[in-house]
Design a protein around this motif. Structure first.
Motif, PDB file in Angstrom:
ATOM      1  N   ARG C 255       0.844  -1.318  -0.049  1.00  0.00           N
ATOM      2  CA  ARG C 255      -0.018  -0.082  -0.132  1.00  0.00           C
ATOM      3  C   ARG C 255       0.926   1.186  -0.006  1.00  0.00           C
ATOM      4  O   ARG C 255       2.036   1.142   0.383  1.00  0.00           O
ATOM      5  N   CYS C 265      -2.037   5.988   1.252  1.00  0.00           N
ATOM      6  CA  CYS C 265      -3.033   5.176   2.230  1.00  0.00           C
ATOM      7  C   CYS C 265      -3.581   6.256   2.965  1.00  0.00           C
ATOM      8  O   CYS C 265      -2.919   7.199   3.631  1.00  0.00           O
ATOM      9  N   ALA C 266      -4.868   6.514   3.344  1.00  0.00           N
ATOM     10  CA  ALA C 266      -5.540   7.275   4.260  1.00  0.00           C
ATOM     11  C   ALA C 266      -6.150   6.643   5.278  1.00  0.00           C
ATOM     12  O   ALA C 266      -6.921   7.223   5.978  1.00  0.00           O
ATOM     13  N   GLY C 267      -5.743   5.370   5.677  1.00  0.00           N
ATOM     14  CA  GLY C 267      -6.225   4.488   6.743  1.00  0.00           C
ATOM     15  C   GLY C 267      -7.671   4.221   6.687  1.00  0.00           C
ATOM     16  O   GLY C 267      -8.492   4.447   7.793  1.00  0.00           O
ATOM     17  N   ASN C 268      -8.369   3.785   5.739  1.00  0.00           N
ATOM     18  CA  ASN C 268      -9.716   3.576   5.575  1.00  0.00           C
ATOM     19  C   ASN C 268      -9.887   2.366   6.301  1.00  0.00           C
ATOM     20  O   ASN C 268     -11.264   1.841   6.692  1.00  0.00           O
ATOM     21  N   THR C 269      -9.110   1.601   6.818  1.00  0.00           N
ATOM     22  CA  THR C 269      -9.027   0.402   7.681  1.00  0.00           C
ATOM     23  C   THR C 269      -9.983  -0.733   6.815  1.00  0.00           C
ATOM     24  O   THR C 269     -11.113  -1.191   7.637  1.00  0.00           O
ATOM     25  N   ASN C 270      -9.997  -0.767   5.547  1.00  0.00           N
ATOM     26  CA  ASN C 270     -10.788  -1.717   5.067  1.00  0.00           C
ATOM     27  C   ASN C 270      -9.986  -2.561   3.853  1.00  0.00           C
ATOM     28  O   ASN C 270     -10.735  -2.985   2.813  1.00  0.00           O
ATOM     29  N   CYS C 271      -8.487  -2.601   4.003  1.00  0.00           N
ATOM     30  CA  CYS C 271      -7.883  -3.152   3.096  1.00  0.00           C
ATOM     31  C   CYS C 271      -8.620  -4.490   2.452  1.00  0.00           C
ATOM     32  O   CYS C 271      -8.534  -4.820   1.365  1.00  0.00           O
ATOM     33  N   CYS C 275     -10.347  -1.795  -0.709  1.00  0.00           N
ATOM     34  CA  CYS C 275      -9.733  -0.350  -0.416  1.00  0.00           C
ATOM     35  C   CYS C 275     -10.396   0.501  -1.311  1.00  0.00           C
ATOM     36  O   CYS C 275     -10.389   0.413  -2.494  1.00  0.00           O
ATOM     37  N   ILE C 277     -10.095   3.569  -1.995  1.00  0.00           N
ATOM     38  CA  ILE C 277      -9.175   4.640  -2.772  1.00  0.00           C
ATOM     39  C   ILE C 277      -8.053   3.907  -3.534  1.00  0.00           C
ATOM     40  O   ILE C 277      -7.258   4.732  -4.005  1.00  0.00           O
ATOM     41  N   LYS C 280      -3.974   0.700  -1.790  1.00  0.00           N
ATOM     42  CA  LYS C 280      -3.509  -0.880  -1.913  1.00  0.00           C
ATOM     43  C   LYS C 280      -3.137  -1.184  -3.154  1.00  0.00           C
ATOM     44  O   LYS C 280      -4.476  -1.174  -4.012  1.00  0.00           O
ATOM     45  N   PRO C 400      -4.401   0.808   8.435  1.00  0.00           N
ATOM     46  CA  PRO C 400      -4.469  -0.251   7.739  1.00  0.00           C
ATOM     47  C   PRO C 400      -4.670  -1.551   8.872  1.00  0.00           C
ATOM     48  O   PRO C 400      -4.376  -1.478  10.063  1.00  0.00           O
TER      49      PRO C 400
HETATM   50  S1  SF4 Z   1      -8.213   0.372   2.792  1.00  0.00           S
HETATM   51 FE1  SF4 Z   1      -6.023  -0.205   3.602  1.00  0.00          FE
HETATM   52  S2  SF4 Z   1      -4.720   0.464   2.112  1.00  0.00           S
HETATM   53 FE2  SF4 Z   1      -6.867   1.560   1.602  1.00  0.00          FE
HETATM   54  S3  SF4 Z   1      -6.685   3.588   2.364  1.00  0.00           S
HETATM   55 FE3  SF4 Z   1      -7.435   2.074   3.972  1.00  0.00          FE
HETATM   56  S4  SF4 Z   1      -6.002   1.473   5.308  1.00  0.00           S
HETATM   57 FE4  SF4 Z   1      -5.052   2.191   3.255  1.00  0.00          FE
END
Ligand code: SF4
Ligand SMILES: Cc1cc2nc3c(=O)[nH]c(=O)nc-3n(C[C@H](O)[C@H](O)[C@H](O)COP(=O)(O)OP(=O)(O)OC[C@H]3O[C@@H](n4cnc5c(N)ncnc54)[C@H](O)[C@@H]3O)c2cc1C
Lengths: 164, 438, 664
Positions: C255, C265-271, C275, C277, C280, C400
């Motif tokens: 990522r 990475c913006a930390g959407n916590t959904n890898c 993701c 955006i 990843k 992440p």
């Molecule tokens: S889903 Fe994962 S890789 Fe995508 S922005 Fe969020 S933490 Fe980063």
């Protein structure tokens, strides 16, 4: 006070989140409307009591008009002399605000777990509006407005999230 | 209190809900009615420093006020230029077709972020066009001192979502520009180079406007090459070096052609006082594309072929390999996904009427505001995007393929730009420009 | 029959392995056709994202078509509305099917009947396979986590060093030959990593830092910032376990720590599952590069269903079926023809395709299967999960899903005896472990105790687990007290995941179902899956013990729940899918439940000999030398790292071999 303000006031007492978090003055998502509708329909359907929702709102409004604090109102609603159906309807409203999903509660008193709960999301927007992500000082999984590296820092204070 | 309690306890819940909705609609109608009866707006060459807000505040009233701000900005920025960044107040907008506008004299991205992080030429000076463009000088288009070296070297929409191909099979071209306030900040802080960014200890923070002073402005424009079936008199046009940039996609060969291009899309990002998320205005040419769910009633669109059976699927980019140098690419079949709000449409009509009244036959009546995105809660401690309204905003020429209403993935200026950073990984204050530094 | 022989190479599958091979061949000017069974890569991932947002069960597969839940009205027997695979053109195995493994109208895989008369410790018990994959343009990396670890040389010589499993063909030499491809693979994925931290690890395992990370090698991007939770474990400096030091290593990951053509990475916590955006990496990135060469054509909704051989036992075509609607009829068929063929349909569908191709004289057991090894040695990292509450908030659910792990236990003398593992530090609270945040919320709103926080539960150390001892059991909270309680719980949730190395077992295998078919009439996989030696089970005991130790070390309270004893007979809904037991030397019986890591490995393995393997070390079929296979199916053992960086490196290597062969 109109029904929506009453609903938001009640929701605030039950969820522990400030009214202007649940329903900001400039409300771009307007999730409250969906919730009031869903709560009314589901409770009416589940209990067969078309008046229950209004009974709850009315009791809240009366307590509020009587100048009670949020804590007192909450106690009265949840631990007063209200019927189990009344209390359960309030609990379901809490769950709805927190998860954006309508719960199906399978109570099994006396067992180790006390039963279990499943739930069904109302919409994509209700998922991302869930207070549960706010109460953990985070963001809905899959929907963060924070920026790279924020996870290495402390989050904003809980009170910033709850508005209380 | 007692009264209202009684009132709603007497009514079934469903009725109450619809009652609630009625109030909301009534409000809207009131605003709309207002707009229709107000006199035609004033057309001015002065870039507004701030928006003017009118009480009582509501989502609708503030949207209206921001939309007015957008129109005022659009008009002032598109005023014919007298010199770099300065409007020619001796004429009216629309009076000198094809003349360079104020914004066209702003600093273009390719003149800021140079190879090896070299220092960009100062405000008002730009680089010669790429050598393949030859040393032919742009014909003198107008009387102003500085003739911009218009070079259109971009043909891709953000994040590799795809190129936009017009009805003549030609790639749409893009450019990004900054005003002096924004450029000077970049220049002073050495943010035009990777090394400068690495040395910069904090996040970028471009100057805000004040009550009277215009702050940072960034612009993005999309242009189509005018060709068969295009009516040049309906566009703001310019002559530009249309450059195929080999850095853009593997397989692209450098090539350059001086062509007449017409403006089809225009973004304005303004860092208004009190709005760290910036204010995002977006305009389009009225003939770009029909709207899903609305009548398809024009014979010709820039990016849509009516009654087409063998066209590409709607809002789908052409297959790779992408190459702006291709002689012909299957046109993109574009539709707008989110319709314009009724109040915005009415505001557009009044501005268009005013522009027409000022200069009959003005090309500017062919442009419309799509919307303005602004933060409803700019100071939120938990949401750096400030809960934008409208939640989604897309320009069909700039975010063609990500129009829609899904959070994080559909086009939302603020939500997306909130993630913009420099090459160092630090926040770049809502602009993706800084990551172009070398 | 369509004549498509204008191609040099036909590839089946557009996941990372197929995409890399296609890209490399395309760059070299070879004409490539990819047959991809699933739908095209959408221009906009909003459709997938919206499906995800709306999904009640946010499983890895939840965003992707065809719908994994809500496909049919829910019923008591099918509460989530799982689709019937018999009606789907490209069914796939999903984690929701694990629990439904005995329901043939919900589960894609066919499973053997449970062995009679067994108990929880019986090594011959059958289980559900616990990992899933995707069938769509770009493949399974749509929902991979992005962990990009290299394997160790030790991983390649398990047999020699420990008398367990298999050596990879060539052992050390194979590893050394792979090193440059590891670098290329990391570049393609754009791995963010911290070189110093990796060198510390490499020194521990005697991987010469000069040879592996030369002074001029570095990761394409700097390491991803670590989470607050990582810091908690990073405080452990003086601990050893079974002879190895215990320390935290930041994970190299696919990522962006810096912006490039994709966002930072913006930390959407959904890898996992998606993701939003595309910070990843996923294989659509490489696929786009492949298409950009102008030499690669992809045909979506083309399901490879048979491999044809000519009389010289060379592959002479791959038959496919096409469809328009995911549940509609087949709309066409054809044969893709080229000089060389590559199978990259991942480790369930590739062996299935080989086995389905049983009409060729001399290869009635399937193409490339003279060894009878096709479909065998199915492996996964069987996972142990441990969870707990930290003393102070560590704020999970932010950033992440995992940014660090404990890699220092991936090899050691213990490997003679039990599986090695790496430990992933999970950043999603108890989402995976206990279905949170919903479980804890329901507990405190409705007075239940499924989280063990609101009743009379104790952990195995005998500690009381009620979150707030001042409150009665089964409290029903609201208002401020609810806020504070939930906040206290969620912000402290810890989760460790152990990726336990499973040994190759020829009886763990993919075969063709003789009774079940998909909507195109193709047989569904019949999967036999067991934990047939104590080697892995002992590693579960070790994981359990270490979890307790680690939590004690950081002052956390353990909440890992005893999953109970397995149920092997009874009504389908009562049967457990992945529960088992192990009786240790002290006579204590441990209850376990294993989870899948998503690492499907081993079903067409490479080897030194034609008799015991499907492919040679060039990833080329022993039986048909114009046929190659890529992906984790080629691995002789699963080793101790997540597979995909190695898959990618091997795919680059294979592409080189194919180019050599094409020019020969
Ligand atoms: S889903 Fe994962 S890789 Fe995508 S922005 Fe969020 S933490 Fe980063
Ligand atoms: C939840 C989860 C998390 C993971 N996290 C990680 C991680 O952090 N690190 C890591 O290293 N690995 C991880 N993995 C594993 C990783 O996703 C896989 O190893 C990798 O995606 C496999 O790539 P592949 O190209 O071999 O196969 P795939 O990506 O599965 O591609 C195979 C392709 O073949 C196509 N196909 C199938 N059948 C046919 C047919 N009959 N005809 C035509 N086409 C066909 C499919 O549609 C698919 O597109 C994870 C897996 C899961 C499930």
């Amino acid at each position: 006070m109109d029904i929506m303000s009453t609903f938001v006031g009640l929701s605030s007492v039950l969820t522990g989140f400030a009214q202007d978090i649940l329903a900001p003055r400039l409300d771009t998502t307007n999730i409250k409307t969906l919730y009031l509708q869903s709560w009314t329909e589901n409770i009416t359907q589940e209990t067969g009591d078309a008046g229950l929702v209004n009974t709850i709102l009315q009791q809240y409004a009366e307590l509020q008009a009587a100048g009670k604090s949020d804590e007192e109102i909450g106690e009265q609603l949840m631990n007063g002399n209200n019927s189990p159906a009344f209390v359960l309807a309030c609990q379901k409203l809490i769950f709805l605000w927190y998860m954006g999903a309508w719960p199906d509660v399978n109570a099994q008193p006396g067992t180790e777990t006390g039963g279990f709960t499943t739930s069904s999301l109302l919409s994509a927007e209700s998922y991302t509006s869930g207070l549960v992500w706010q109460v953990m000082q985070a963001h809905p999984m899959g929907d963060s407005n924070y920026r790279y590296g924020y996870w290495a820092e402390q989050p904003p204070a809980l009170s910033d999230f709850t508005g209380n | 209190m007692k009264n209202s309690t009684l009132l709603f306890s007497a009514l079934p819940a469903a009725l109450l809900l619809s009652a609630c909705n009625t109030t909301a609609t009534e409000n809207k109608q009131a605003t709309a009615g207002q707009a229709a009866t107000t006199p035609l707006p004033v057309i001015s060459p002065v870039i507004p420093a701030d928006a003017q807000f009118h009480e009582p505040f509501s989502l609708e009233s503030l949207q209206h006020d921001f939309d007015v701000f957008s129109w005022e900005s659009f008009i002032a920025l598109n005023w014919p230029a007298a010199s770099v960044g300065v409007a020619d107040t001796s004429v009216n907008i629309g009076q000198k077709p094809g003349a360079a506008t104020v914004w066209q004299t702003y600093k273009e991205s390719r003149d800021i972020f140079l190879p090896n992080g070299a220092t960009p030429p100062p405000w008002g000076k730009d680089l010669p066009p790429p050598s393949v463009c030859g040393d032919q000088d742009l014909p003198v288009l107008n009387q102003i001192a500085k003739v911009p070296n218009n070079v259109l070297d971009e043909s891709a929409e953000p994040f590799q979502t795809g190129p936009l191909v017009d009805q003549n099979g030609q790639y749409t071209r893009f450019e990004i520009l900054t005003n002096d306030v924004m450029f000077n900040y970049i220049a002073e802080k050495n943010l035009y180079s990777k090394s400068g960014q690495e040395a910069f200890a904090t996040e970028a923070d471009f100057p805000f406007g004040t009550d009277s002073q215009v702050g940072s402005i960034m612009l993005k424009a999309s242009w189509k090459v005018l060709g068969k079936n295009d009516a040049p008199e309906k566009f703001h046009t310019t002559k530009a070096y249309v450059y195929d940039n080999p850095d853009e996609h593997a397989g692209v060969k450098a090539a350059c052609k001086l062509q007449t291009v017409g403006l089809v899309g225009f973004h304005i990002g303004t860092k208004l006082k009190g709005n760290p998320q910036w204010i995002w205005s977006t305009f389009e040419h009225v003939d770009n594309a029909p709207t899903q769910g609305e009548a398809i009633n024009k014979k010709h669109y820039n990016y849509y072929k009516p009654d087409c059976t063998d066209c590409a699927a709607v809002n789908t980019p052409p297959p790779r390999p992408w190459n702006p140098g291709n002689a012909y690419t299957q046109p993109t079949q574009v539709m707008r996904v989110i319709p314009l709000d009724k109040p915005t449409k009415e505001l557009n009509a009044s501005y268009q009427a005013a522009l027409e009244k000022l200069v009959p036959g003005s090309v500017w009546v062919n442009y419309e505001l799509i919307s303005t995105q602004w933060p409803t809660n700019a100071d939120s401690k938990t949401d750096p995007t400030g809960a934008p309204a409208p939640a989604f905003l897309a320009n069909t020429t700039l975010e063609t393929y990500i129009q829609g209403t899904v959070r994080q993935t559909s086009s939302s200026c603020i939500q997306c730009h909130n993630n913009a950073t420099m090459t160092s990984g630090k926040f770049s204050d809502f602009t993706y420009l800084l990551q172009r530094a070398q | 029959m369509t004549n498509t022989s204008k191609y040099d190479v036909v590839i089946v599958g557009s996941g990372i392995s197929g995409a890399i091979v296609a890209y490399q061949l395309g760059l070299a000017g070879k004409k490539v056709l990819i047959l991809e069974s699933g739908p095209t890569v959408p221009a906009d991932r909003s459709g997938y994202m919206e499906t995800f947002y709306k999904a009640n069960a946010k499983t890895p597969e939840s965003p992707y078509p065809p719908a994994t839940q809500g496909a049919v009205p829910s019923s008591a027997n099918n509460p989530l509305g799982l689709p019937n695979p018999a009606g789907e053109n490209i069914p796939r195995y999903t984690v929701l099917q694990v629990g439904a493994w005995q329901k043939k109208d919900q589960c894609y895989f066919d499973y053997p009947a449970q062995v009679e008369g067994i108990d929880g410790t019986s090594l011959n018990a059958n289980f559900a396979f616990a990992s899933s994959y995707e069938r769509l343009g770009g493949g399974t990396t749509w929902h991979w986590l992005g962990t990009c670890l290299r394997l160790f040389p030790e991983d390649f010589k398990m047999k020699t060093l420990y008398g367990q499993g298999e050596d990879w063909p060539g052992g050390d030499a194979f590893y050394q030959s792979l090193v440059p491809f590891y670098e290329t693979a990391a570049k393609e994925i754009g791995v963010s990593g911290d070189k110093d931290a990796m060198e510390k690890l490499y020194r521990q395992f005697y991987v010469n830092p000069e040879g592996i990370y030369g002074s001029d090698y570095n990761f394409p991007m700097p390491g991803i910032d670590q989470t607050l939770q990582d810091e908690l474990y990073a405080g452990i400096t003086d601990m050893t376990y079974e002879g190895n030091p215990v320390y935290v290593t930041p994970t190299p990951q696919g990522r962006n720590s810096r912006p490039d053509e994709r966002r930072q990475c913006a930390g959407n916590t959904n890898c996992i599952p998606i993701c939003p955006i595309q910070a990843k990496y996923d294989a659509t990135v490489t696929l786009a590069r492949a298409e950009q060469t102008g030499n690669v054509e992809i045909r979506y909704q083309h399901v490879a269903c048979n491999i044809r051989l000519d009389d010289k036992q060379q592959v002479c075509g791959i038959d496919y079926l096409t469809y328009d609607q995911p549940n509609g009829i087949a709309t066409g068929s054809g044969t893709a023809v080229a000089e060389r063929y590559v199978l990259a349909a991942h480790a369930i569908e590739t062996p299935k395709l080989l086995l389905m191709s049983n009409k060729n004289p001399g290869f009635e057991n399937g193409v490339a299967n003279s060894s009878d090894q096709v479909g065998r040695n199915l492996m996964d990292h069987v996972m142990y999960l441990g969870w707990g509450l930290a003393k102070d908030p560590i704020f999970p659910y932010r950033g992440p899903l995992s940014t660090s792990g404990i890699e220092s236990l991936r090899d050691g003398a213990f490997r003679k005896d039990r599986s090695a593992y790496r430990i992933e530090i999970g950043n999603e609270g108890w989402q995976w472990a206990a279905d949170d945040p919903g479980t804890t919320l329901a507990d405190f709103v409705f007075g239940q105790n499924n989280s063990q926080l609101n009743g009379n539960s104790k952990n195995k150390q005998g500690e009381e687990l009620r979150f707030n001892p001042q409150l009665p059991a089964f409290s029903k909270l609201f208002g401020k007290q609810l806020v504070n309680t939930l906040n206290g719980v969620y912000t402290r949730q810890l989760r460790l995941g152990y990726l336990i190395e499973q040994l190759p077992d020829p009886e763990n295998r993919v075969q063709l179902s003789t009774t079940l078919k998909d909507n195109l009439g193709l047989p569904r996989p019949h999967v036999t899956y067991r934990l047939a030696s104590d080697y892995e089970r002992k590693a579960f005991v070790s994981a359990k013990e270490l979890t307790t130790e680690l939590f004690a070390k950081v002052g956390a309270t353990e909440y890992t729940k005893d999953p109970g004893a397995p149920v092997f007979s009874g009504k389908p809904e009562e049967l457990t899918a992945t529960n088992f037991q192990y009786k240790d030397d002290k006579g204590v019986t441990h209850n376990f439940r294993f989870y899948g890591a998503g690492h499907i490995v081993g079903t067409y393995r490479m080897g030194d000999s034609k008799e015991t393997s499907v492919l040679n070390a060039r990833q080329q079929s022993w039986d048909h030398n114009n046929l190659y296979m890529v992906g984790s199916g080629v691995f002789p053992t699963i080793a101790t790292g997540n597979p995909t960086l190695t898959i990618a490196a091997l795919a680059f290597q294979a592409a080189g071999h194919i180019l050599e062969d094409l020019s020969a």
